[in-house]
Design a protein around this motif. Structure first.
Motif, PDB file in Angstrom:
ATOM      1  N   ASN A  11       0.805  -1.216   0.000  1.00 24.83           N
ATOM      2  CA  ASN A  11       0.000   0.000   0.000  1.00 24.83           C
ATOM      3  C   ASN A  11       0.833   1.259   0.000  1.00 24.83           C
ATOM      4  O   ASN A  11       0.499   2.228  -0.640  1.00 24.83           O
ATOM      5  N   ILE A  12       1.906   1.245   0.781  1.00 28.28           N
ATOM      6  CA  ILE A  12       2.592   2.524   0.944  1.00 28.28           C
ATOM      7  C   ILE A  12       3.882   2.621   0.130  1.00 28.28           C
ATOM      8  O   ILE A  12       4.502   3.658   0.117  1.00 28.28           O
ATOM      9  N   ARG A  13       4.238   1.566  -0.586  1.00 26.51           N
ATOM     10  CA  ARG A  13       5.509   1.624  -1.314  1.00 26.51           C
ATOM     11  C   ARG A  13       5.545   2.799  -2.302  1.00 26.51           C
ATOM     12  O   ARG A  13       6.501   3.549  -2.350  1.00 26.51           O
ATOM     13  N   LYS A  14       4.433   2.983  -3.018  1.00 26.32           N
ATOM     14  CA  LYS A  14       4.472   3.969  -4.083  1.00 26.32           C
ATOM     15  C   LYS A  14       4.731   5.390  -3.554  1.00 26.32           C
ATOM     16  O   LYS A  14       5.724   6.003  -3.926  1.00 26.32           O
ATOM     17  N   PRO A  15       3.878   5.859  -2.647  1.00 28.09           N
ATOM     18  CA  PRO A  15       4.152   7.228  -2.180  1.00 28.09           C
ATOM     19  C   PRO A  15       5.532   7.389  -1.565  1.00 28.09           C
ATOM     20  O   PRO A  15       6.170   8.412  -1.749  1.00 28.09           O
ATOM     21  N   LEU A  16       6.002   6.339  -0.883  1.00 30.62           N
ATOM     22  CA  LEU A  16       7.307   6.500  -0.254  1.00 30.62           C
ATOM     23  C   LEU A  16       8.436   6.526  -1.271  1.00 30.62           C
ATOM     24  O   LEU A  16       9.383   7.292  -1.125  1.00 30.62           O
ATOM     25  N   THR A  17       8.334   5.682  -2.298  1.00 26.47           N
ATOM     26  CA  THR A  17       9.442   5.677  -3.244  1.00 26.47           C
ATOM     27  C   THR A  17       9.355   6.877  -4.187  1.00 26.47           C
ATOM     28  O   THR A  17      10.354   7.363  -4.657  1.00 26.47           O
ATOM     29  N   ASP A  18       8.131   7.390  -4.432  1.00 24.98           N
ATOM     30  CA  ASP A  18       8.012   8.655  -5.184  1.00 24.98           C
ATOM     31  C   ASP A  18       8.534   9.819  -4.367  1.00 24.98           C
ATOM     32  O   ASP A  18       8.984  10.806  -4.899  1.00 24.98           O
ATOM     33  N   LEU A  19       8.341   9.694  -3.064  1.00 26.56           N
ATOM     34  CA  LEU A  19       8.637  10.771  -2.123  1.00 26.56           C
ATOM     35  C   LEU A  19       7.833  12.015  -2.432  1.00 26.56           C
ATOM     36  O   LEU A  19       8.194  13.104  -2.029  1.00 26.56           O
ATOM     37  N   GLY A  20       6.726  11.862  -3.174  1.00 27.24           N
ATOM     38  CA  GLY A  20       5.934  13.039  -3.504  1.00 27.24           C
ATOM     39  C   GLY A  20       4.875  13.358  -2.480  1.00 27.24           C
ATOM     40  O   GLY A  20       4.553  14.519  -2.258  1.00 27.24           O
ATOM     41  N   VAL A  21       4.300  12.364  -1.860  1.00 25.88           N
ATOM     42  CA  VAL A  21       3.100  12.618  -1.067  1.00 25.88           C
ATOM     43  C   VAL A  21       3.150  12.048   0.342  1.00 25.88           C
ATOM     44  O   VAL A  21       2.202  12.224   1.090  1.00 25.88           O
ATOM     45  N   ALA A  22       4.236  11.383   0.695  1.00 23.33           N
ATOM     46  CA  ALA A  22       4.178  10.568   1.904  1.00 23.33           C
ATOM     47  C   ALA A  22       4.201  11.365   3.199  1.00 23.33           C
ATOM     48  O   ALA A  22       5.110  12.153   3.432  1.00 23.33           O
ATOM     49  N   ASN A  23       3.190  11.137   4.000  1.00 21.96           N
ATOM     50  CA  ASN A  23       3.250  11.477   5.421  1.00 21.96           C
ATOM     51  C   ASN A  23       2.826  10.210   6.130  1.00 21.96           C
ATOM     52  O   ASN A  23       1.733   9.694   5.851  1.00 21.96           O
ATOM     53  N   LEU A  24       3.659   9.704   7.012  1.00 28.26           N
ATOM     54  CA  LEU A  24       3.350   8.421   7.636  1.00 28.26           C
ATOM     55  C   LEU A  24       3.379   8.542   9.147  1.00 28.26           C
ATOM     56  O   LEU A  24       4.337   9.074   9.718  1.00 28.26           O
ATOM     57  N   LYS A 352      -3.504  15.110   5.640  1.00 27.81           N
ATOM     58  CA  LYS A 352      -3.513  13.778   5.035  1.00 27.81           C
ATOM     59  C   LYS A 352      -2.257  13.011   5.436  1.00 27.81           C
ATOM     60  O   LYS A 352      -1.146  13.523   5.297  1.00 27.81           O
ATOM     61  N   PHE A 353      -2.472  11.800   5.940  1.00 29.00           N
ATOM     62  CA  PHE A 353      -1.339  10.936   6.264  1.00 29.00           C
ATOM     63  C   PHE A 353      -1.832   9.502   6.256  1.00 29.00           C
ATOM     64  O   PHE A 353      -3.033   9.252   6.262  1.00 29.00           O
ATOM     65  N   ARG A 354      -0.870   8.589   6.231  1.00 33.62           N
ATOM     66  CA  ARG A 354      -1.247   7.180   6.311  1.00 33.62           C
ATOM     67  C   ARG A 354      -0.849   6.645   7.688  1.00 33.62           C
ATOM     68  O   ARG A 354       0.301   6.854   8.111  1.00 33.62           O
ATOM     69  N   LEU A 355      -1.806   5.996   8.346  1.00 31.97           N
ATOM     70  CA  LEU A 355      -1.496   5.419   9.653  1.00 31.97           C
ATOM     71  C   LEU A 355      -1.005   3.993   9.427  1.00 31.97           C
ATOM     72  O   LEU A 355      -1.655   3.204   8.744  1.00 31.97           O
ATOM     73  N   VAL A 356       0.153   3.662   9.976  1.00 32.82           N
ATOM     74  CA  VAL A 356       0.708   2.318   9.823  1.00 32.82           C
ATOM     75  C   VAL A 356       0.834   1.704  11.211  1.00 32.82           C
ATOM     76  O   VAL A 356       1.468   2.280  12.099  1.00 32.82           O
ATOM     77  N   THR A 357       0.176   0.547  11.391  1.00 32.45           N
ATOM     78  CA  THR A 357       0.248  -0.139  12.685  1.00 32.45           C
ATOM     79  C   THR A 357       1.005  -1.440  12.482  1.00 32.45           C
ATOM     80  O   THR A 357       0.588  -2.261  11.671  1.00 32.45           O
TER      81      THR A 357
END
Ligand SMILES: C[S@@+](CC[C@H](N)C(=O)[O-])C[C@H]1O[C@@H](n2cnc3c(N)ncnc32)[C@H](O)[C@@H]1O
Length: 358
Positions: A11-24, A352-357
């Motif tokens: 789920n989160i690989r794309k935003p993180l590897t783009d580094l465009g949108v990631a807030n985690l 906007k952020f993604r919550l990771v548990t």
């Protein structure tokens, strides 16, 4: 890797590897969070890390709000456990930090010197930049009630700043501070005979003039010109503004042998490592040990740029994340305390952020 973790990774690989949108925002032990980020390919990618870990104070901290209190986190350890915990976190942070990146570690007297030794091992003593002194929270000096004491009141915290590589350079740390123009004596007690020459009929026998002869004579001529042609129409400061803020002035001082030179008005000063001009603690959320946004604003503004990734792996009430968001950085936060999570989520509001548990 557990199945749930693999799914989340997809789920989160794309935003993180783009580094465009990631807030985690990670709700887990930060060791797991950092191993996970390393597995995701974030090695050498984080630009700035600020951490405010437990200080090894031996206390439990409560979140107090509306006459209600829960334990937010406990800071009770055996020394070797605490240092082992810090060593593994700092090792992983080193791996995640970009070659041009920096880490700021907020501590107090309890563990500062031990953690500094660990950081010297992990980051290298050549990458130690500064120990920054900041104000402690609202702890009053209660020692007036005693006739003697066994130690003095602790009035400051320290922040250890390390870079990942010794070649990293940083913009001048300028902060707003206005000061008026003033005249100062042109003589200095540094003893260089080559800098002793005649000005207004006087040559010093010891010490020196502050500038070279050529520069000083030009400044004398500048002031002469101002007095002759402009002083009836404008102040020296106006003349200096009008002539491009570059002109220097020296004049004769009344009744004294020494000349004096003009220091222009300033709007900024270059910071040193004592930051008592801002608050380090705040009490806006009821989360214990909450740090002040002023402190994070200063660190994030000075040591990262918009679009960079800022991380706080002991984020507590989320101060770093809120400020990073406002300053248009991407952010990664982590905390293992359920109270910290609920305070941080509330504080982040519509962000906007993604919550990771994990
Ligand atoms: C001093 S507080 C941070 C306060 C924060 N800077 C703020 O402005 O609110 C330290 C935080 O580290 C968290 N913490 C301690 N050990 C942790 C771990 N192993 N993993 C994740 N969080 C941890 C605690 O739950 C606590 O919220």
């Amino acid at each position: 890797m557990p199945k749930a973790l693999v799914e989340r990774q997809q789920n989160i690989r794309k935003p993180l590897t783009d580094l465009g949108v990631a807030n985690l925002l990670f709700y887990c032990d930060n060791d797991d969070c950092m191993s996970y980020l390393l597995q995701l390919g974030l090695k050498d990618r984080i630009d700035l890390v600020y951490i405010d870990p437990p200080f090894h104070s031996g206390e439990r901290y409560f979140h107090r709000i509306d006459n209600h209190s829960d334990v937010a986190f406990a800071d009770v350890w055996r020394s070797h456990e605490y240092l082992g915990m810090m060593r593994s976190r700092l090792g992983n942070i080193w791996g995640l930090l970009a070659p041009t990146g920096s880490i700021f570690v907020h501590l107090d007297w309890h563990a500062l010197h031990y953690v500094k030794v660990i950081m010297d091992e992990i980051f290298g003593p050549e990458n130690f930049r500064n120990e920054i002194i900041v104000k402690r929270g609202r702890r009053k000096n209660l020692q007036y009630q005693f006739k003697s004491l066994d130690r003095m009141h602790n009035a400051f915290d320290s922040i250890l700043w390390y870079s990942k590589s010794k070649d990293a350079k940083f913009p001048l740390p300028l902060v707003e501070q206005s000061s008026k123009s003033k005249w100062m004596g042109f003589w200095s007690n540094v003893n260089r005979p080559t800098m002793r020459y005649e000005i207004f009929g006087y040559t010093p026998e010891r010490g020196q003039w502050k500038w070279s002869k050529e520069r000083a004579f030009l400044a004398i001529a500048n002031y002469g010109l101002y007095e002759k042609e402009f002083s009836s129409r404008m102040s020296l400061e106006e003349y200096w503004e009008l002539s491009g803020r570059k002109v220097e002035f020296i004049r004769k001082r009344n009744n004294v042998k020494y000349a004096e030179y003009w220091i222009p008005p300033k709007t900024h000063k270059i910071l040193d490592n004592i930051w008592l001009d801002i608050e380090a603690y705040n009490y806006s959320t009821g989360y214990p040990t909450e740090k002040h946004e002023q402190l994070l604003e200063r660190i994030i503004n000075l040591f990262s740029r918009p679009g960079n990734i800022v991380a706080d792996f002991f984020c507590g009430s989320g101060t770093t994340l809120v400020v990073a968001q406002r300053l248009e950085r991407h952010w990664i936060g982590c905390d293992s305390s359920p109270t910290a999570m609920s305070v941080t989520k509330k504080r982040l509001g519509n962000t906007k952020f993604r919550l990771v548990t994990l």
